[in-house]
Scaffold this active site. Structure first.
Site, mmCIF file in Angstrom:
data_model
loop_
_atom_site.group_PDB
_atom_site.id
_atom_site.type_symbol
_atom_site.label_atom_id
_atom_site.label_comp_id
_atom_site.label_asym_id
_atom_site.label_seq_id
_atom_site.Cartn_x
_atom_site.Cartn_y
_atom_site.Cartn_z
ATOM 1 N N HIS A 79 27.846 72.026 -25.134
ATOM 2 C CA HIS A 79 29.285 72.062 -24.875
ATOM 3 C C HIS A 79 29.707 70.746 -24.210
ATOM 4 C CE1 HIS A 79 30.003 76.707 -24.962
ATOM 5 N NE2 HIS A 79 29.408 76.255 -26.041
ATOM 6 N N TYR A 211 38.306 78.862 -18.639
ATOM 7 C CA TYR A 211 38.520 79.366 -17.279
ATOM 8 C C TYR A 211 40.030 79.538 -17.124
ATOM 9 C CZ TYR A 211 33.714 78.206 -15.949
ATOM 10 O OH TYR A 211 32.346 78.161 -15.858
ATOM 11 N N PRO A 303 29.785 82.735 -9.056
ATOM 12 C CA PRO A 303 29.431 82.240 -10.394
ATOM 13 C C PRO A 303 30.424 81.251 -10.995
ATOM 14 C CG PRO A 303 30.118 84.540 -10.496
ATOM 15 C CD PRO A 303 30.067 84.183 -9.054
ATOM 16 N N LYS A 307 26.706 77.406 -11.159
ATOM 17 C CA LYS A 307 25.722 76.601 -10.424
ATOM 18 C C LYS A 307 24.432 77.347 -10.042
ATOM 19 C CE LYS A 307 27.440 72.624 -10.389
ATOM 20 N NZ LYS A 307 27.335 72.702 -11.848
ATOM 21 N N TYR A 395 30.549 69.911 -12.715
ATOM 22 C CA TYR A 395 30.154 70.953 -13.670
ATOM 23 C C TYR A 395 28.883 70.559 -14.421
ATOM 24 C CZ TYR A 395 31.076 75.067 -16.537
ATOM 25 O OH TYR A 395 31.000 76.299 -17.129
HETATM 26 C C1 LIG Z 1 24.049 90.337 -11.877
HETATM 27 C C2 LIG Z 1 24.082 88.828 -11.794
HETATM 28 C C3 LIG Z 1 24.859 88.097 -12.692
HETATM 29 C C4 LIG Z 1 24.902 86.702 -12.600
HETATM 30 N N1 LIG Z 1 25.708 86.019 -13.461
HETATM 31 C C5 LIG Z 1 25.777 84.689 -13.357
HETATM 32 C C6 LIG Z 1 26.635 83.955 -14.207
HETATM 33 O O1 LIG Z 1 27.344 84.519 -15.031
HETATM 34 N N2 LIG Z 1 26.656 82.595 -14.068
HETATM 35 C C7 LIG Z 1 25.865 81.944 -13.136
HETATM 36 O O2 LIG Z 1 25.885 80.727 -13.041
HETATM 37 N N3 LIG Z 1 25.053 82.616 -12.329
HETATM 38 C C8 LIG Z 1 24.988 83.963 -12.413
HETATM 39 N N4 LIG Z 1 24.189 84.636 -11.594
HETATM 40 C C9 LIG Z 1 23.339 83.872 -10.675
HETATM 41 C C10 LIG Z 1 22.035 83.432 -11.333
HETATM 42 O O3 LIG Z 1 21.606 84.441 -12.208
HETATM 43 C C11 LIG Z 1 21.029 83.163 -10.218
HETATM 44 O O4 LIG Z 1 21.532 82.102 -9.438
HETATM 45 C C12 LIG Z 1 19.627 82.810 -10.714
HETATM 46 O O5 LIG Z 1 19.058 83.922 -11.361
HETATM 47 C C13 LIG Z 1 18.742 82.383 -9.547
HETATM 48 O O6 LIG Z 1 17.394 82.349 -9.955
HETATM 49 P P1 LIG Z 1 16.265 82.783 -8.934
HETATM 50 O O7 LIG Z 1 14.978 82.614 -9.678
HETATM 51 O O8 LIG Z 1 16.451 82.109 -7.638
HETATM 52 O O9 LIG Z 1 16.524 84.328 -8.634
HETATM 53 P P2 LIG Z 1 16.420 85.583 -9.606
HETATM 54 O O10 LIG Z 1 16.763 85.215 -10.994
HETATM 55 O O11 LIG Z 1 17.196 86.659 -8.965
HETATM 56 O O12 LIG Z 1 14.884 85.930 -9.599
HETATM 57 C C14 LIG Z 1 14.268 86.531 -8.493
HETATM 58 C C15 LIG Z 1 13.129 87.407 -8.976
HETATM 59 O O13 LIG Z 1 12.482 87.947 -7.823
HETATM 60 C C16 LIG Z 1 12.175 89.300 -8.064
HETATM 61 N N5 LIG Z 1 12.104 89.990 -6.769
HETATM 62 C C17 LIG Z 1 13.126 90.257 -5.923
HETATM 63 N N6 LIG Z 1 12.676 90.869 -4.817
HETATM 64 C C18 LIG Z 1 11.336 91.005 -4.981
HETATM 65 C C19 LIG Z 1 10.316 91.579 -4.195
HETATM 66 N N7 LIG Z 1 10.577 92.147 -3.001
HETATM 67 N N8 LIG Z 1 9.052 91.565 -4.670
HETATM 68 C C20 LIG Z 1 8.774 90.996 -5.877
HETATM 69 N N9 LIG Z 1 9.704 90.439 -6.659
HETATM 70 C C21 LIG Z 1 10.967 90.437 -6.216
HETATM 71 C C22 LIG Z 1 13.276 89.814 -8.970
HETATM 72 O O14 LIG Z 1 12.834 90.908 -9.744
HETATM 73 C C23 LIG Z 1 13.605 88.584 -9.808
HETATM 74 O O15 LIG Z 1 12.961 88.580 -11.062
HETATM 75 C C24 LIG Z 1 24.138 86.024 -11.634
HETATM 76 C C25 LIG Z 1 23.347 86.752 -10.752
HETATM 77 C C26 LIG Z 1 23.332 88.141 -10.794
HETATM 78 C C27 LIG Z 1 22.497 88.905 -9.800
#
Ligand SMILES: Cc1cc2nc3c(=O)[nH]c(=O)nc-3n(C[C@H](O)[C@H](O)[C@H](O)COP(=O)(O)OP(=O)(O)OC[C@H]3O[C@@H](n4cnc5c(N)ncnc54)[C@H](O)[C@@H]3O)c2cc1C
Length: 400
Positions: A79, A211, A303, A307, A395
């Protein structure tokens, strides 16, 4: 305590197998450092839970240049900009012209599939679907233990533990130490609204994300494939998604996208609906002893601005370098520099996400003055080369 069913010794134990945890495990593998990942969700659950969808240029490079997979380039959609829609008309912000950069639409579910496949391909030790994960002795000789599907207890001893366990992190509380201190704190902001997110079977309404700010609140038109689309609209955090019929959802989206420029919202059956509450949050420092935080475990953003996923990947790019220095070159001081290095980008993204959110959403407290000022800000942004460039730089992501 009972004798564990297994004890594994590794250099880095990673709690959480989301984008941050799996990407870190991959980068460590490339550097010759072994790791074990534990996650309490199953691979199937993570691979089918819809979340983020936009990758910055540097995130794409991280996937392709480090040998995860090149699928993002062939199956993702590049994009070159976004549309800002207000006062019934859309205005294109052309990232490529303004900054020479672009973003990729490539769902988080696909990022997870690529990362998981790469770890399995390279013989990585990744353990999904475990329960009761706990971390101990983070100041000296850290230990992670968990229960497997049969309820047997397993132990992992490591030189370093990384908490990549998302926004409800258990590791975050272990890092947190009460009391004032330089650079120490938990900084947060709640918002009086959430996002109502849908997945629907419909053709694309636009080639790039829209947006939209309207008198009825914010809406975002995003895409997934030719036949499946992702859309959101601002709602009350207490909203029950099941109380919304397809008809009511489409009426609400139509109201927020109505205009005079001929834009047509393409509709179809809603196949998934969720309410997504969000907040701005940062914990600092991101390290205590031999436990470090990465991704949503250390900070979350609204969201708007896409980011969260990109920040998680940016964190582990830095963290992999830090761990390489500490574990391969014996430069333990590098651990102390991690928080500062990671948070530089995090605070830029915090500001950007807050700014995009407050510029486009309505709140119950918004006065007529606030409404008109918001429209003035958007008009300035789309008519100013400097304003549009600022948005485009944020962005597409600041240089690493
Ligand atoms: C419902 C939802 C929708 C989202 N939509 C958007 C969006 O549209 N646009 C956007 O930019 N961002 C979005 N986000 C944010 C984005 O998805 C996150 O910033 C991103 O996933 C961060 O990655 P991460 O690996 O830090 O955490 P996560 O992807 O959350 O990964 C963490 C992992 O740790 C595991 N975990 C948690 N606790 C424990 C534990 N106690 N023991 C073992 N494992 C554990 C979980 O199962 C998970 O797989 C969204 C987040 C959520 C929750």
């Amino acid at each position: 305590m009972s004798t564990p069913a297994s004890t594994t010794r590794t250099r880095v134990a990673i709690v959480g197998g989301g984008p941050a945890g799996l990407m870190l495990s991959h980068l460590l593998h490339v550097a010759g450092i072994d790791s074990v990942v534990v996650d309490h969700r199953t691979v199937e659950t993570i691979a089918t839970t819809h979340r983020a969808g936009i990758l910055e240029q540097d995130s794409v490079r991280l996937l392709t240049d480090t040998g995860v997979d090149g699928r993002v380039l062939t199956e993702g959609d590049r994009h070159g900009g976004i549309y800002l829609r207000f006062d019934g008309a859309s205005h294109h912000i052309d990232f490529e012209r303004l900054t020479g950069a672009s973003v990729w639409l490539y769902p988080q579910t696909e990022v997870f599939v690529d990362l998981h496949r790469a770890r399995v391909r390279d013989g990585g030790d990744v353990r999904f679907g475990v329960s009761d994960v706990a971390v101990r002795d983070v100041d000296t000789a850290p230990l992670v233990h968990y229960l497997d599907a049969e309820g047997r207890r397993h132990e992992i001893t490591a030189e370093i533990v990384v908490g990549a366990d998302g926004s409800r992190s258990i590791c975050r509380d272990l890092v947190w130490q009460e009391g004032a201190g330089p650079g120490r704190g938990r900084f947060g902001r709640d918002y009086p609204f959430a996002w109502f997110g849908i997945l629907c079977e419909a053709p694309k309404s636009a080639p790039e994300l829209i947006y939209a700010r309207s008198d009825h609140g914010f809406a975002l038109i995003s895409q997934r494939t030719e036949d499946v689309q992702r859309m959101y609209f601002q709602c009350d955090p207490g909203e029950d998604p099941q109380a919304w019929s397809d008809e009511r959802i489409w009426d609400e989206l139509q109201r927020r996208l109505a205009g005079t420029d001929g834009f047509e919202l393409r509709t179809g059956p809603v196949i998934e609906r969720t309410v997504l509450p969000f907040r701005s949050f940062v914990q600092t420092p991101l390290r205590r002893g031999r436990l470090l935080l990465a991704g949503d475990a250390g900070h979350t953003v609204p969201p708007t601005g896409a980011k969260g996923l990109n920040l998680a990947l940016a964190d582990v790019r830095v963290l992999a370098e830090v761990l390489e220095l500490a574990l391969l070159k014996g430069e333990e001081d590098a651990l102390a520099g991690y928080t500062e290095r990671a948070l530089g980008r995090v605070w830029k993204a915090q500001h950007f996400s807050y700014w995009m959110t407050t510029m486009l959403h309505r709140s119950a407290e918004s006065s007529d003055f606030d409404e008109q000022r918001q429209l003035g800000e958007l008009a300035t942004l789309v008519s100013s080369e400097a304003g549009s460039t600022y948005l485009a730089e944020g962005y597409t992501g600041w240089p690493s």
